[in-house]
Enzyme design. Structure first.
Site: not given
Ligand SMILES: Cc1cc2nc3c(=O)[nH]c(=O)nc-3n(C[C@H](O)[C@H](O)[C@H](O)COP(=O)(O)OP(=O)(O)OC[C@H]3O[C@@H](n4cnc5c(N)ncnc54)[C@H](O)[C@@H]3O)c2cc1C
Length: 389
Positions: A133, A135, A141, A167, A253, A278, A373, A376
């Site tokens: 998947y 995105v 992200g 991904i 989710r 323990r 996904e 938090s």
């Molecule tokens: C091991 C792993 C597997 C994954 N698998 C997939 C997959 O199969 N397919 C896929 O599409 N993606 C996948 N992802 C991507 C994952 O969904 C994203 O990493 C995640 O959504 C966060 O995006 P980012 O890393 O760009 O962080 P950012 O979006 O850059 O966020 C950085 C920080 O800022 C915070 N933040 C950002 N915007 C806001 C806001 N509006 N309000 C409050 N806080 C905010 C975030 O919560 C986070 O703490 C995977 C990631 C990992 C690490």
């Protein structure tokens, strides 16, 4: 008596015989095929392809594929029962196994009959293929709408350019469900969803990431360079991509949260066993209230997380899909699993920090539940949006 009262009130927590059988099958599979090898797969970041195929023979992968195309056609609730059991064993392996469910969802929710028959029926059910998947991008992200991958219509095909990052299973996937901009100026209404075959010229699998935890799951980058995607691979209509992606999360989710619930149960059971054996200051350590209460909180949070997961699964299944319910389950189960893993290491003391004991791995594996996904923070944003709508 309690069961009777609950049934009269229209609420019940008793599993059906079929559900109990499914749960037991997944529990036995986890005990036999996952737990004994989890540490090795983690250490060597080994992709659990063999475990996936054994689980497939048993019918506990790809569970959401509809019966009309040869799948199991399980409910989200049944998927959650299995996800909890697999997550108990190793969330790296369970993430790899369950990614096919996630990758299939855009096709299940938005595909036409021919697309379902081919990609789900032939490619996944019959040939046992992997789907990822896609995105997330390097610059987008949480802010899905900020994606830059472009799909331009050129006659009977789309020309796709861009890249996806982090991904799951990308190095092994045979095809991808991919979100791209068909009309960049239209914001979230300019996004569309496609199925892209891995063998299409211009698809390149990039860097495979070395990770803190869930190391048995593969995480890699994909680059699309002038990839010609047949127009028939568009899922739904142009411009529906954002809505498809959000709808997918209502279904996916609860299952992700269920795996975090499995990790909580593992932490709890390991702690009960260890704290009984323990001794410190002449008594088993659970008799020191500070330790006993940590474990009691772990039990409360496990039960509460599971109820939220079951509620979210029930809501989506019964036509009351609500992003808030899925967000409650995902945020709470992820946060409580993280707390459980941190506390489990504390209960184990110095031994908890060592690889010889299972809680060290739980602590490394758990962190991602608060990130993938939807982080938090993003789950809480969804909840605020829904509360103040
Ligand atoms: C091991 C792993 C597997 C994954 N698998 C997939 C997959 O199969 N397919 C896929 O599409 N993606 C996948 N992802 C991507 C994952 O969904 C994203 O990493 C995640 O959504 C966060 O995006 P980012 O890393 O760009 O962080 P950012 O979006 O850059 O966020 C950085 C920080 O800022 C915070 N933040 C950002 N915007 C806001 C806001 N509006 N309000 C409050 N806080 C905010 C975030 O919560 C986070 O703490 C995977 C990631 C990992 C690490």
């Amino acid at each position: 008596m309690v069961d009777q009262v609950l049934t009269q009130a229209g609420v019940g927590f008793e599993l059906t015989d079929d559900q109990k059988m499914l749960q037991k099958m997944a529990r036995d599979f986890t005990a036999k095929e996952i737990i004994p090898v989890a540490a090795e797969y983690d250490e060597h970041a080994k992709f659990p392809e063999d475990i996936f195929h054994k689980a497939r023979e048993l019918g506990i992968v790809n569970m959401n594929i509809p019966a009309e195309v040869g799948g199991v056609g399980a409910t989200v609730f049944e998927e959650c029962l299995v996800a909890e059991e697999l997550g108990y064993g190793c969330t790296g392996i369970s993430t790899s196994i369950s990614t096919n469910n996630l990758g299939s969802l855009p096709i299940i929710l938005a595909g036409n009959d021919a697309q379902k028959q081919y990609w789900l029926g032939e490619r996944i059910v019959e040939q046992g293929e992997f789907v990822s998947y896609c995105v997330t991008e390097a610059g987008a992200g949480s802010n899905v709408v900020g994606m830059q991958t472009r799909a331009e219509r050129k006659g009977d095909h789309y020309l796709v350019n861009g890249s996806k990052i982090f991904i799951t299973n990308a190095s092994h996937a045979n095809f991808f469900t991919v979100f791209a901009k068909t009309k960049p100026e239209a914001g979230h209404r300019g996004m569309s969803a496609f199925v892209i075959d891995r063998n299409s010229p211009g698809v390149k699998i990039g860097k495979k990431f070395d990770k803190l935890g869930q190391r048995a799951s593969d995480t890699a980058e994909i680059v699309f360079e002038n990839v010609e995607v047949p127009a028939e691979n568009l899922l739904g209509q142009e411009g529906q991509g954002f809505y498809i992606a959000m709808n997918v999360f209502d279904y996916s989710r609860p299952g992700v949260a269920a795996a975090a619930v499995g990790l909580q149960r593992r932490a709890l059971e390991e702690c009960v066993k260890y704290a009984r054996e323990r001794e410190a200051f002449g008594v088993p350590i659970y008799q020191h209230q500070a330790i006993g209460h940590k474990i009691a909180d772990m039990a409360i949070n496990y039960e509460a997380s599971r109820l939220l997961v079951w509620q979210a699964a029930w809501m989506v299944e019964s036509g009351h899909a609500n992003p808030k319910a899925a967000a409650y389950a995902k945020a709470f189960a992820a946060d409580m699993a993280t707390k459980a893993a941190v506390d489990a290491v504390q209960v184990f003391g110095g031994y908890g920090f060592m690889k010889e004991y299972p809680v060290e791995k739980l602590l490394r594996d758990v962190k991602i539940f608060q990130i993938y996904e939807g982080t938090s923070e993003i789950q809480r944003n969804i909840i605020v949006r829904e509360l103040f709508r």
